[in-house]
Design a protein around this motif. Structure first.
Motif, short mmCIF file in Angstrom:
data_model
loop_
_atom_site.label_atom_id
_atom_site.label_comp_id
_atom_site.label_asym_id
_atom_site.label_seq_id
_atom_site.Cartn_x
_atom_site.Cartn_y
_atom_site.Cartn_z
N PHE A 120 -4.34 15.88 -6.80
CA PHE A 120 -3.30 15.18 -6.04
C PHE A 120 -3.57 13.68 -6.02
CE2 PHE A 120 -1.57 13.36 -2.15
CZ PHE A 120 -0.23 13.73 -2.26
N ILE A 121 -4.81 13.29 -5.79
CA ILE A 121 -5.15 11.86 -5.72
C ILE A 121 -5.00 11.21 -7.08
CG2 ILE A 121 -7.06 10.25 -5.32
CD1 ILE A 121 -7.92 12.15 -3.02
N ARG A 122 -5.31 11.93 -8.17
CA ARG A 122 -5.06 11.39 -9.51
C ARG A 122 -3.57 11.11 -9.70
NH1 ARG A 122 -8.90 15.18 -11.46
NH2 ARG A 122 -7.22 16.58 -12.10
N ASP A 123 -2.73 12.02 -9.21
CA ASP A 123 -1.28 11.82 -9.31
C ASP A 123 -0.85 10.56 -8.54
OD1 ASP A 123 -1.06 14.07 -10.85
OD2 ASP A 123 -0.30 15.35 -9.24
N LEU A 124 -1.43 10.37 -7.35
CA LEU A 124 -1.12 9.18 -6.57
C LEU A 124 -1.52 7.91 -7.32
CD1 LEU A 124 -2.17 9.87 -2.85
CD2 LEU A 124 0.14 9.69 -3.78
N GLU A 125 -2.69 7.93 -7.94
CA GLU A 125 -3.17 6.76 -8.66
C GLU A 125 -2.30 6.45 -9.87
OE1 GLU A 125 -7.16 7.96 -9.43
OE2 GLU A 125 -7.91 7.26 -7.47
N ARG A 126 -1.87 7.51 -10.57
CA ARG A 126 -0.97 7.29 -11.72
C ARG A 126 0.36 6.69 -11.26
NH1 ARG A 126 -2.48 12.78 -13.17
NH2 ARG A 126 -4.16 12.76 -14.71
N ALA A 127 0.87 7.20 -10.14
CA ALA A 127 2.14 6.68 -9.61
C ALA A 127 2.00 5.21 -9.22
CB ALA A 127 2.58 7.50 -8.41
N ALA A 128 0.84 4.86 -8.64
CA ALA A 128 0.62 3.47 -8.24
C ALA A 128 0.54 2.56 -9.47
CB ALA A 128 -0.65 3.35 -7.42
N GLU A 129 -0.10 3.04 -10.53
CA GLU A 129 -0.24 2.25 -11.75
C GLU A 129 1.10 2.02 -12.44
OE1 GLU A 129 -3.00 4.49 -13.99
OE2 GLU A 129 -4.75 3.88 -12.80
N SER A 130 2.01 2.98 -12.29
CA SER A 130 3.30 2.87 -12.97
C SER A 130 4.36 2.15 -12.13
CB SER A 130 3.82 4.26 -13.33
OG SER A 130 4.07 5.03 -12.15
N THR A 131 4.02 1.83 -10.86
CA THR A 131 4.96 1.13 -9.99
C THR A 131 4.98 -0.35 -10.31
OG1 THR A 131 4.59 2.73 -8.20
CG2 THR A 131 5.56 0.61 -7.60
N PRO A 132 6.15 -0.93 -10.60
CA PRO A 132 6.23 -2.37 -10.90
C PRO A 132 5.79 -3.21 -9.71
CG PRO A 132 8.28 -1.23 -11.47
CD PRO A 132 7.45 -0.27 -10.67
N HIS A 133 5.03 -4.26 -9.98
CA HIS A 133 4.58 -5.16 -8.91
C HIS A 133 5.41 -6.43 -8.95
CE1 HIS A 133 1.09 -2.69 -7.92
NE2 HIS A 133 0.92 -2.54 -9.21
#
Length: 303
Positions: free
Chosen positions: A289-302
């Motif tokens: 689950f935490i890996r999924d969160l990290e991937r989502a954060a990496e793919s979110t535009p800043h």
């Protein structure tokens, strides 16, 4: 489910002799999944120490294999629960019974919500009305009171009032706290529970603590802040694995976005409703689950 034919035969005779029907047995995960889908038993007893397979993985597979209401899984072994505490805490099962304590009454106690084993149990209660909140939380709380367990409610004022009124005279036997104060941050909440549980279990003489609580989610719902609370929910089962505490985390669909509700079903091994507690068919192990969160954060535009 067990890879020992002798145990399967002996356990079946014992349980049937004590009034429960054994509708099938299995010695591999493939057999277990097939039997559960075919027979739809109320309970599956799974040995954690299988040759070439993990009973914890089997329990996760059984929960995910459900096409409707999940089967209640109870884990067992010749070894003690303390040997497997961290794995039991993150497995979608009602709990653990050592083989020398296995009985029909022990199974009934798990299914009837009277016992939760010896370690941490982490549940989500998703509700859309005050009636649903009360229907889900009250049996959990009253079973704890009947067993002499300590009961703590950590909700905002509206939820506290609902449960206080529904409990009636029993409300005087329950401790109430303000969620706004308790859930100031994930770190503050975890430290608070660690200290509180130590005080109740070590010094207060409680055998188990049952908690009904709600996270106070950030009003902005900013991705980084929400993710921090989701990591908290994913990690608390393992963080308190050996502590005899049962959490029911309340999620109100009237105010929380769908993605938070969805992830509640992924971070809590057990789901609760007015019909009782069941393993979550959507549960994901904390590391995944935490890996999924990290991937989502990496793919979110800043910005």
């Amino acid at each position: 489910m067990d890879d020992s034919p002798h145990f399967l035969e002996a356990a079946s005779k014992l349980i049937e002799g004590q009034g429960l029907a054994v509708v099938g047995v299995a010695s591999t995960s493939a057999e277990a999944v097939a039997r559960v889908r075919e027979l739809k038993p109320d309970v599956a007893i799974v040995d954690v120490g299988l040759r070439g397979e993990s009973g914890f993985d089997v329990a996760l597979e059984l929960a995910g294999a459900s096409n409707g209401t999940t089967t209640n899984t109870v884990l067992t072994s010749t070894r003690s629960e303390s040997d497997f505490a961290e794995l039991v805490a993150v497995t979608p099962s009602l709990g653990f019974i050592s083989k020398n304590e296995l009985s029909a009454d022990a199974i009934r106690d798990f299914v009837g919500d009277r016992t939760h084993g010896r370690g941490c149990r982490h549940e989500a209660l998703v509700y859309s009305s005050t009636d649903e909140l009360a229907a889900g939380a009250l049996p959990f709380m009253r079973h704890g009171l009947a067993r002499g367990e300590h009961v703590l409610v950590v909700l905002r004022e509206a939820g506290r009032i609902v449960l206080q009124e529904a409990l009636g005279e029993d409300a005087s036997r329950v401790e109430f706290a303000d969620a706004n104060e308790w859930y100031r941050s994930p770190e503050h909440a975890l430290v608070g529970y660690t200290r509180y549980l130590d005080d109740q279990l070590e010094h207060g003489g409680a055998l188990r603590v049952r908690v009904v609580a709600e996270i106070v989610w950030p009003r902005s719902l900013a991705t980084v802040d929400v993710a921090a609370w989701k990591r908290y929910e994913a990690g608390i089962s393992a963080a308190l694995a050996e502590v005899p505490v049962s959490f029911v985390c309340a999620y109100d669909t009237r105010e929380l976005p769908a993605e938070i509700i969805t992830d509640a079903q992924r971070t809590h091994p057990i789901l609760r409703s007015g019909d009782g507690a069941r393993p979550s068919a959507h549960y994901v192990l904390p590391t995944a689950f935490i890996r999924d969160l990290e991937r989502a954060a990496e793919s979110t535009p800043h910005p």
